[in-house]
Design a protein around this motif. Structure first.
Motif, short mmCIF file in Angstrom:
data_model
loop_
_atom_site.label_atom_id
_atom_site.label_comp_id
_atom_site.label_asym_id
_atom_site.label_seq_id
_atom_site.Cartn_x
_atom_site.Cartn_y
_atom_site.Cartn_z
N GLU A 1 0.85 -1.20 0.00
CA GLU A 1 0.00 0.00 0.00
C GLU A 1 0.88 1.24 0.00
OE1 GLU A 1 -2.29 -0.52 3.59
OE2 GLU A 1 -0.61 0.10 4.85
N ALA A 2 0.31 2.34 -0.53
CA ALA A 2 1.10 3.57 -0.67
C ALA A 2 1.58 4.10 0.68
CB ALA A 2 0.26 4.62 -1.39
N GLN A 3 0.75 3.94 1.73
CA GLN A 3 1.10 4.53 3.03
C GLN A 3 2.42 4.03 3.57
OE1 GLN A 3 -1.74 3.07 2.04
NE2 GLN A 3 -3.27 3.11 3.68
N GLN A 4 2.87 2.85 3.14
CA GLN A 4 4.08 2.27 3.73
C GLN A 4 5.34 3.04 3.30
OE1 GLN A 4 3.69 -1.46 1.15
NE2 GLN A 4 5.89 -1.49 1.50
N PHE A 5 5.23 3.88 2.27
CA PHE A 5 6.41 4.57 1.74
C PHE A 5 6.67 5.86 2.51
CE2 PHE A 5 5.69 1.54 -1.50
CZ PHE A 5 6.94 1.27 -2.01
N THR A 6 7.79 5.87 3.24
CA THR A 6 8.21 7.08 3.96
C THR A 6 8.90 8.02 2.97
OG1 THR A 6 10.34 6.07 4.42
CG2 THR A 6 8.60 5.77 6.09
N HIS B 1 -3.39 0.70 -5.82
CA HIS B 1 -2.50 0.38 -6.95
C HIS B 1 -1.22 1.17 -6.67
CE1 HIS B 1 -1.07 -0.75 -10.75
NE2 HIS B 1 -2.07 -0.40 -11.53
N PRO B 2 -0.45 0.73 -5.64
CA PRO B 2 0.66 1.56 -5.17
C PRO B 2 1.75 1.81 -6.20
CG PRO B 2 0.69 -0.61 -4.11
CD PRO B 2 -0.60 -0.50 -4.85
N THR B 3 2.04 0.84 -7.08
CA THR B 3 3.14 1.09 -8.03
C THR B 3 2.73 2.12 -9.08
OG1 THR B 3 2.65 -0.77 -9.54
CG2 THR B 3 4.08 -1.24 -7.65
N GLN B 4 1.42 2.18 -9.40
CA GLN B 4 0.95 3.23 -10.30
C GLN B 4 1.11 4.59 -9.62
OE1 GLN B 4 -0.60 3.06 -13.58
NE2 GLN B 4 -0.37 5.29 -13.47
N ALA B 5 0.76 4.67 -8.33
CA ALA B 5 0.89 5.95 -7.61
C ALA B 5 2.36 6.37 -7.51
CB ALA B 5 0.28 5.82 -6.22
N LEU B 6 3.25 5.40 -7.34
CA LEU B 6 4.68 5.73 -7.25
C LEU B 6 5.18 6.28 -8.58
CD1 LEU B 6 5.79 2.60 -5.18
CD2 LEU B 6 5.84 4.97 -4.38
N LEU B 7 4.75 5.67 -9.68
CA LEU B 7 5.20 6.19 -10.98
C LEU B 7 4.54 7.53 -11.28
CD1 LEU B 7 3.19 5.89 -13.75
CD2 LEU B 7 3.38 3.50 -13.11
N ALA C 1 -3.31 9.79 -3.40
CA ALA C 1 -3.71 10.69 -2.30
C ALA C 1 -2.96 10.32 -1.02
CB ALA C 1 -5.22 10.61 -2.09
N TYR C 2 -2.82 9.02 -0.77
CA TYR C 2 -2.05 8.59 0.41
C TYR C 2 -0.61 9.10 0.34
CZ TYR C 2 -5.52 5.28 2.28
OH TYR C 2 -6.63 4.71 2.84
N LEU C 3 0.00 9.01 -0.84
CA LEU C 3 1.40 9.47 -0.98
C LEU C 3 1.50 10.98 -0.82
CD1 LEU C 3 2.86 7.38 -3.96
CD2 LEU C 3 3.31 7.11 -1.53
N LEU C 4 0.56 11.72 -1.42
CA LEU C 4 0.62 13.19 -1.35
C LEU C 4 0.45 13.68 0.08
CD1 LEU C 4 -1.40 14.06 -4.57
CD2 LEU C 4 1.05 14.41 -4.19
N GLY C 5 -0.23 12.87 0.89
CA GLY C 5 -0.42 13.22 2.30
C GLY C 5 0.88 13.31 3.08
N LYS C 6 1.97 12.86 2.50
CA LYS C 6 3.27 12.88 3.18
C LYS C 6 4.05 14.17 2.90
CE LYS C 6 3.44 7.89 3.03
NZ LYS C 6 3.55 7.58 4.45
N PHE C 7 3.54 15.00 1.99
CA PHE C 7 4.29 16.19 1.59
C PHE C 7 3.68 17.45 2.22
CE2 PHE C 7 5.45 12.91 -1.31
CZ PHE C 7 6.78 13.17 -1.60
N GLU C 8 4.43 18.56 2.11
CA GLU C 8 4.04 19.82 2.75
C GLU C 8 3.21 20.67 1.80
OE1 GLU C 8 4.97 20.73 5.89
OE2 GLU C 8 6.08 18.85 6.17
N ARG C 9 2.23 21.37 2.32
CA ARG C 9 1.47 22.41 1.63
C ARG C 9 0.82 21.94 0.33
NH1 ARG C 9 5.10 25.22 -0.18
NH2 ARG C 9 6.91 24.24 0.76
#
Ligand code: CP
Length: 307
Positions: free
Chosen positions: A9-14, A135-141, A174-182
């Motif tokens: 899942e996307a959330q696992q990526f720090t 679809h975490p690898t799609q979100a990563l790309l 959306a999960y990945l973007l939640g890790k960034f600022e602003r």
């Protein structure tokens, strides 16, 4: 940094892991320019797909071949005699683990990749689990494409457009973007296709600004990214006129393009149906075919990190 064991899942990526992944993907581009490597020639990847795929399966398989590895593959795992005979996913995964060094799994059920990872003796990569799953690898790309095209993610303004309720690529990104600022996220869809509360709750918990909106015209000149997703006709049953109206309302054509910022980009995980006019394809802001190339690099990078 702990070693990457599975991609579920996307959330696992720090953020440090994303940084390492993007650096590795950059290296993969150089390896690809040289025609690939033989470093992984004793490794086997199983692509175990219970549902159809073109981009994900081919790019994972191409990635493994470019790394010198070997591939065993099916897109019809649901037709395995053992599966028809009632074998559980867990037992199939235990068996397939003996034949390979990594499993790439696409499944029709949400949570299938997680279940597989709990019993596999090799790394499992989620290549899409169910409608409304991830679809975490799609979100990563996708994230890698945004970074390469715009040069930043902090401060990004992004509009997600289309079927956000079931779209697993939107959910993962959306999960990945939640890790960034602003970051500012505009979810653009009619009510019945809007993003679900679990993602809204996650973004709220991570202090990410977002809004639900139905009119794309209100935000088109504001955003850096328009991320378009497929709107499937079968979601509308016999309400064909509502489907036609929805497609019309969110259609990306030259007129809409003229309102976008010169440095913005249009993305789509593909395949597209009627969401984007072919006249948009030649505009430098259309990056949906570049996404597929970046997918190869990200998947090569993920395989090297897992193997
Ligand atoms: N983007 C994507 O997941 O495409 P496929 O269904 O063809 O793999």
């Amino acid at each position: 940094m702990p070693k990457l064991q599975h991609v579920i899942e996307a959330q696992q990526f720090t953020l440090p892991l994303l940084h390492e992944l993007f650096q590795t993907a950059d290296q993969m581009e150089k390896i690809l320019e040289r025609g690939g490597t033989l470093d992984y020639q004793n490794k086997i990847m199983a692509s175990l797909f219970y549902a159809p795929s073109t981009r994900t399966r081919f790019s994972f398989e191409s990635a493994m071949f470019r790394l010198g590895g070997k591939v065993i593959s099916t897109e019809q795992a649901h037709l395995f005699s053992s599966v028809i005979g009632g074998e559980t996913l867990e037992d199939t995964i235990r068996v397939v683990s003996n034949f390979c060094d990594v499993i790439v799994l696409r499944h029709t059920e949400v949570g299938a990749a997680k279940r597989a990872s709990l019993v596999a003796s090799v790394p499992v990569i989620n290549a899409g689990d169910g409608k409304g799953g991830q679809h975490p690898t799609q979100a990563l790309l996708d994230l890698y494409t945004i970074y390469k095209e715009l040069g930043y993610i902090d401060g990004l303004k992004i509009a997600f457009v289309g079927d956000l309720e079931q779209g697993r690529t939107v959910r993962s990104l959306a999960y990945l973007l939640g890790k960034f600022e602003r970051v500012m996220i505009y979810f653009i869809a009619p009510d019945f296709l809007q993003i679900r509360e679990d993602i809204q709750d996650y973004l709220t918990r991570h202090n990410v600004w977002f809004t639900l909106e139905s009119d794309l015209n209100k935000v088109v000149s504001e955003v850096d990214v328009i991320y378009v997703t497929r709107i499937e006709k079968e979601r509308f049953g016999d309400k064909v006129e509502i489907y036609d109206e929805t497609v019309r309302n969110y259609f990306i054509d030259g007129k809409l393009l003229s309102k976008m910022k010169p440095k913005s980009i249009i993305m789509h995980p593909l395949p597209r149906l009627n969401e984007i006019s072919p006249e948009v394809d030649d505009d430098p802001r259309a990056v949906y075919f570049k996404q597929t190339k970046n997918g190869l690099l990200i998947r090569m990078a993920l395989l090297t990190m897992l193997l």
